[in-house]
Design a protein around this motif. Structure first.
Motif, short mmCIF file in Angstrom:
data_model
loop_
_atom_site.label_atom_id
_atom_site.label_comp_id
_atom_site.label_asym_id
_atom_site.label_seq_id
_atom_site.Cartn_x
_atom_site.Cartn_y
_atom_site.Cartn_z
N UNK A 41 0.85 -1.19 0.00
CA UNK A 41 0.00 0.00 0.00
C UNK A 41 0.88 1.24 0.00
N UNK A 42 0.48 2.24 -0.74
CA UNK A 42 1.23 3.50 -0.79
C UNK A 42 1.19 4.19 0.56
N UNK A 43 2.33 4.55 1.10
CA UNK A 43 2.41 5.23 2.39
C UNK A 43 1.78 6.61 2.29
N UNK A 44 1.00 6.98 3.31
CA UNK A 44 0.34 8.28 3.32
C UNK A 44 1.37 9.39 3.57
N UNK A 45 1.00 10.59 3.16
CA UNK A 45 1.88 11.73 3.39
C UNK A 45 2.06 11.98 4.89
N UNK A 46 1.00 11.76 5.64
CA UNK A 46 1.08 11.95 7.09
C UNK A 46 2.07 10.98 7.71
N UNK A 47 2.05 9.74 7.24
CA UNK A 47 2.99 8.74 7.75
C UNK A 47 4.42 9.12 7.40
N UNK A 48 4.66 9.52 6.16
CA UNK A 48 6.02 9.89 5.74
C UNK A 48 6.53 11.10 6.53
N UNK A 49 5.61 12.03 6.83
CA UNK A 49 6.01 13.20 7.61
C UNK A 49 6.40 12.78 9.03
N UNK A 162 -2.79 5.63 13.40
CA UNK A 162 -2.26 6.85 12.81
C UNK A 162 -3.37 7.90 12.80
N UNK A 163 -3.26 8.87 13.68
CA UNK A 163 -4.30 9.89 13.81
C UNK A 163 -4.33 10.83 12.60
N UNK A 164 -5.52 11.39 12.36
CA UNK A 164 -5.66 12.38 11.32
C UNK A 164 -6.03 11.84 9.95
N UNK A 165 -6.14 10.51 9.82
CA UNK A 165 -6.54 9.90 8.58
C UNK A 165 -8.07 9.70 8.55
N UNK A 166 -8.61 9.42 7.37
CA UNK A 166 -10.04 9.10 7.25
C UNK A 166 -10.22 7.60 7.45
N UNK A 167 -11.17 7.26 8.30
CA UNK A 167 -11.42 5.85 8.62
C UNK A 167 -12.90 5.52 8.48
N UNK A 168 -13.18 4.26 8.20
CA UNK A 168 -14.51 3.70 8.35
C UNK A 168 -14.54 3.02 9.70
N UNK A 169 -15.41 3.49 10.59
CA UNK A 169 -15.49 2.95 11.95
C UNK A 169 -16.77 2.15 12.09
#
Length: 225
Positions: A41-49, A162-169
């Motif tokens: 899976x492509x790493x999110x920008x938030x994760x890379x930061x 990982x906080x700040x991402x969009x999730x289905x809860x």
């Protein structure tokens, strides 16, 4: 394969168990880290930061060129009759034409307990994801109701997220939300703060014990403009 630069850099750190170490250091679920470090899976920008800040490395050295696609604008390509999902290549994405919960955490089941997608999508950008519908307008400024979501289940969300991402809860009582998950400032051990893009929806707290499963949303396909 995604995240080639990230994977190469992690290899230089020579961790005994890279997934466990990075997950612990960054407070990100092992499932997400494993998907990123396997190139699935492509790493999110938030994760890379977060990774760059923690390990003191320039984020530009971690991100592959032309690897910043967030959403796709393409037509669904149905597989030919009888064509099945190749788990070895992972090039086809199983699609379930249901909301992100139908009693069985997205997937539908036959009498033998085997998941049965409605069809498969040829979307290489989201290989490894599951595709499903979003019948919620809580993220309306980004995600239209009826859009197709691409997500992966976060197996250990209650330990690391990982906080700040969009999730289905998906809740234990069947309720379901499409939201940003933020860290709760007063009681982060027991509560999440859920936020919307739609101003008609108020932010609210949700007890972690009320949650059955969490799906990280990697991208979406809006079917209307």
């Amino acid at each position: 394969m995604y995240n080639k630069k990230l994977i190469a850099y992690v290899a230089t750190l020579k961790f005994d168990n890279a997934v466990t170490q990075v997950s612990s250091d960054l407070e990100v679920s092992k499932g997400s880290v494993s998907s990123y470090l396997s190139g699935k899976i492509k790493a999110s920008k938030n994760f890379l930061e977060k990774f760059g800040n923690f390990y003191n490395v320039d984020q530009s050295k971690l991100q592959d060129i032309n690897n910043d696609v967030v959403r796709v604008d393409m037509e669904i390509v149905k597989s030919k009759s009888g064509k099945s999902f190749d788990k070895n290549t992972g090039l086809l994405v199983p699609f379930y034409d249901i909301d992100f919960s139908a009693g069985n955490d997205i997937v539908t089941m036959d009498n033998n307990g085997i998941s049965k997608p409605d069809y498969y999508m040829d979307v290489p950008e989201f290989a490894g994801c599951t595709a499903f519908r979003a019948y919620s307008d809580s993220m309306e400024r980004l995600i239209k109701s009826g859009s197709i979501l691409f997500g992966t289940k976060v197996e250990e969300w209650n330990l690391h997220l990982e906080y700040g991402q969009i999730y289905g809860i998906i809740c234990n009582d069947g309720r379901r939300y499409l939201k940003y998950i933020r860290r709760h400032l007063e009681n982060h051990k027991d509560l999440f703060l859920l936020k919307s893009e739609n101003n008609n929806y108020d932010d609210f707290d949700i007890p972690k014990r009320a949650i059955r499963s969490v799906w990280l949303i990697h991208g979406w396909l809006n079917k209307r403009t």
